[in-house]
Design a protein around this motif. Structure first.
Motif, PDB file in Angstrom:
ATOM      1  N   GLY A 157       0.768  -1.231   0.000  1.00  0.00           N
ATOM      2  CA  GLY A 157       0.000   0.000   0.000  1.00  0.00           C
ATOM      3  C   GLY A 157       0.801   1.283   0.000  1.00  0.00           C
ATOM      4  N   LEU A 158       2.039   1.214  -0.451  1.00  0.00           N
ATOM      5  CA  LEU A 158       2.855   2.428  -0.492  1.00  0.00           C
ATOM      6  C   LEU A 158       2.572   3.228  -1.753  1.00  0.00           C
ATOM      7  CD1 LEU A 158       6.298   1.015   0.719  1.00  0.00           C
ATOM      8  CD2 LEU A 158       4.573   2.230   2.074  1.00  0.00           C
ATOM      9  N   GLY A 159       2.575   4.536  -1.602  1.00  0.00           N
ATOM     10  CA  GLY A 159       2.368   5.424  -2.736  1.00  0.00           C
ATOM     11  C   GLY A 159       2.988   6.776  -2.454  1.00  0.00           C
ATOM     12  N   PRO A 160       2.874   7.709  -3.396  1.00  0.00           N
ATOM     13  CA  PRO A 160       3.498   9.023  -3.218  1.00  0.00           C
ATOM     14  C   PRO A 160       3.026   9.747  -1.968  1.00  0.00           C
ATOM     15  CG  PRO A 160       2.740   8.734  -5.483  1.00  0.00           C
ATOM     16  CD  PRO A 160       2.192   7.583  -4.698  1.00  0.00           C
ATOM     17  N   GLU A 161       1.786   9.479  -1.561  1.00  0.00           N
ATOM     18  CA  GLU A 161       1.187  10.230  -0.463  1.00  0.00           C
ATOM     19  C   GLU A 161       1.563   9.712   0.921  1.00  0.00           C
ATOM     20  OE1 GLU A 161      -1.245   6.645  -0.880  1.00  0.00           O
ATOM     21  OE2 GLU A 161      -0.262   7.992  -2.299  1.00  0.00           O
ATOM     22  N   ASN A 162       2.100   8.494   1.018  1.00  0.00           N
ATOM     23  CA  ASN A 162       2.333   7.941   2.357  1.00  0.00           C
ATOM     24  C   ASN A 162       3.730   7.362   2.575  1.00  0.00           C
ATOM     25  OD1 ASN A 162       2.290   5.487   1.003  1.00  0.00           O
ATOM     26  ND2 ASN A 162       0.348   4.802   1.882  1.00  0.00           N
ATOM     27  N   ALA A 192       2.389   9.313 -11.187  1.00  0.00           N
ATOM     28  CA  ALA A 192       2.479   8.652  -9.881  1.00  0.00           C
ATOM     29  C   ALA A 192       3.850   8.020  -9.684  1.00  0.00           C
ATOM     30  CB  ALA A 192       1.380   7.601  -9.751  1.00  0.00           C
ATOM     31  N   VAL A 193       4.395   7.423 -10.732  1.00  0.00           N
ATOM     32  CA  VAL A 193       5.733   6.824 -10.626  1.00  0.00           C
ATOM     33  C   VAL A 193       6.758   7.890 -10.274  1.00  0.00           C
ATOM     34  CG1 VAL A 193       7.587   5.728 -11.934  1.00  0.00           C
ATOM     35  CG2 VAL A 193       5.241   4.886 -12.166  1.00  0.00           C
ATOM     36  N   LYS A 194       6.732   8.990 -10.984  1.00  0.00           N
ATOM     37  CA  LYS A 194       7.700  10.055 -10.707  1.00  0.00           C
ATOM     38  C   LYS A 194       7.511  10.633  -9.302  1.00  0.00           C
ATOM     39  CE  LYS A 194       9.775  14.255 -12.562  1.00  0.00           C
ATOM     40  NZ  LYS A 194       9.979  14.822 -11.212  1.00  0.00           N
ATOM     41  N   ALA A 195       6.260  10.819  -8.917  1.00  0.00           N
ATOM     42  CA  ALA A 195       5.987  11.384  -7.589  1.00  0.00           C
ATOM     43  C   ALA A 195       6.456  10.436  -6.494  1.00  0.00           C
ATOM     44  CB  ALA A 195       4.500  11.663  -7.441  1.00  0.00           C
ATOM     45  N   ALA A 199       9.325  11.297  -3.832  1.00  0.00           N
ATOM     46  CA  ALA A 199       8.980  11.302  -2.413  1.00  0.00           C
ATOM     47  C   ALA A 199       9.989  10.488  -1.613  1.00  0.00           C
ATOM     48  CB  ALA A 199       7.575  10.742  -2.213  1.00  0.00           C
ATOM     49  N   VAL A 200      10.423   9.351  -2.158  1.00  0.00           N
ATOM     50  CA  VAL A 200      11.395   8.526  -1.463  1.00  0.00           C
ATOM     51  C   VAL A 200      12.748   9.237  -1.398  1.00  0.00           C
ATOM     52  CG1 VAL A 200      12.674   6.353  -1.490  1.00  0.00           C
ATOM     53  CG2 VAL A 200      10.250   6.389  -2.118  1.00  0.00           C
ATOM     54  N   LYS A 201      13.193   9.746  -2.507  1.00  0.00           N
ATOM     55  CA  LYS A 201      14.519  10.345  -2.552  1.00  0.00           C
ATOM     56  C   LYS A 201      14.583  11.688  -1.864  1.00  0.00           C
ATOM     57  CE  LYS A 201      16.068   7.589  -6.414  1.00  0.00           C
ATOM     58  NZ  LYS A 201      16.838   7.497  -7.655  1.00  0.00           N
ATOM     59  N   GLY A 202      13.420  12.285  -1.627  1.00  0.00           N
ATOM     60  CA  GLY A 202      13.398  13.547  -0.907  1.00  0.00           C
ATOM     61  C   GLY A 202      13.220  13.389   0.588  1.00  0.00           C
ATOM     62  N   SER A 203      13.042  12.147   1.058  1.00  0.00           N
ATOM     63  CA  SER A 203      12.785  11.907   2.482  1.00  0.00           C
ATOM     64  C   SER A 203      14.079  11.650   3.233  1.00  0.00           C
ATOM     65  CB  SER A 203      11.859  10.703   2.645  1.00  0.00           C
ATOM     66  OG  SER A 203      10.600  10.966   2.076  1.00  0.00           O
TER      67      SER A 203
END
Length: 203
Positions: A157-162, A192-195, A199-203
């Motif tokens: 259930g992982l996605g750009p928002e969570n 969605a793929v890019k986001a 999101a991962v690389k910006g965390s």
């Protein structure tokens, strides 16, 4: 601290493989389990693997399939690792690990036992997923904090928002997403793929 790696799973075609690689994914997942609605043919996986090149890991995903079939499809698709789902004997995982690095998928109920079993094994890495993979339902990350082993990967259930919140709580070595990155089953949503990767690389 090493950077969290990004795996985009459920790759079924060459354009989506190139899209994910260009977005910055570290790994692509190719599902060879016959029951999956994201099933890919070995020749398609091979074409995609050759196109993205060795800088991107290509991970063959299998569910309760025999070792000969796993090795045949992994070789035919030019995989660099295998991801094993299902109630497999440790001997099976060890046999596969003689040929490919293994992502061993486990459920939350089995996490502690499996973490102890594979601790320190150089070719076996745990991936925590939902009891029903691919359903798009996140796990209770806060409840898993005490037991989540260092070096494990996270799916479900992982996605750009969570994904940033999941990473903050569990600090996984890698994250894996599929359902929240699709326009339809087996077809990626480029935005969605890019986001997700951002999101991962910006965390």
């Amino acid at each position: 601290m090493s950077r969290t790696r990004v795996k985009i799973c459920g790759t079924t075609n060459l354009p989506d493989a190139l899209l994910s690689a260009e977005a910055g994914a570290d790994a692509l997942g190719f599902i060879f389990a016959p029951i999956s609605k994201r099933l890919v043919r070995a020749e398609v996986a091979r074409e995609a693997s050759l196109a993205v090149g060795p800088a991107v890991a290509r991970i063959g995903v299998f569910l309760n399939q025999g070792l000969d079939e796993v090795l045949r499809l992994a070789e035919g698709g030019r995989m660099s690792a295998v991801q094993l789902h299902g109630p497999l004997a440790p001997e099976f995982v060890l046999a596969a690990a003689q040929f490919y690095p293994v992502l061993r998928v486990v459920r939350p109920a089995d996490l502690q036992t499996e973490a102890q079993r594979w601790a320190g094994h150089p070719a076996v890495t745990l991936m925590l997923d939902a009891p029903e993979p691919g359903g798009g339902v996140p796990l209770d990350w806060a409840a898993l904090q005490a037991d989540f082993p260092a070096g494990a990967w996270l799916a479900a259930g992982l996605g750009p928002e969570n994904v940033a919140e999941a990473m903050r709580l569990l600090r996984p070595a890698g994250v894996d997403a599929v359902s929240k990155l699709e326009a339809s089953a087996g077809q990626k949503n480029p935005q969605a793929v890019k986001a997700f990767v951002d999101a991962v690389k910006g965390s």
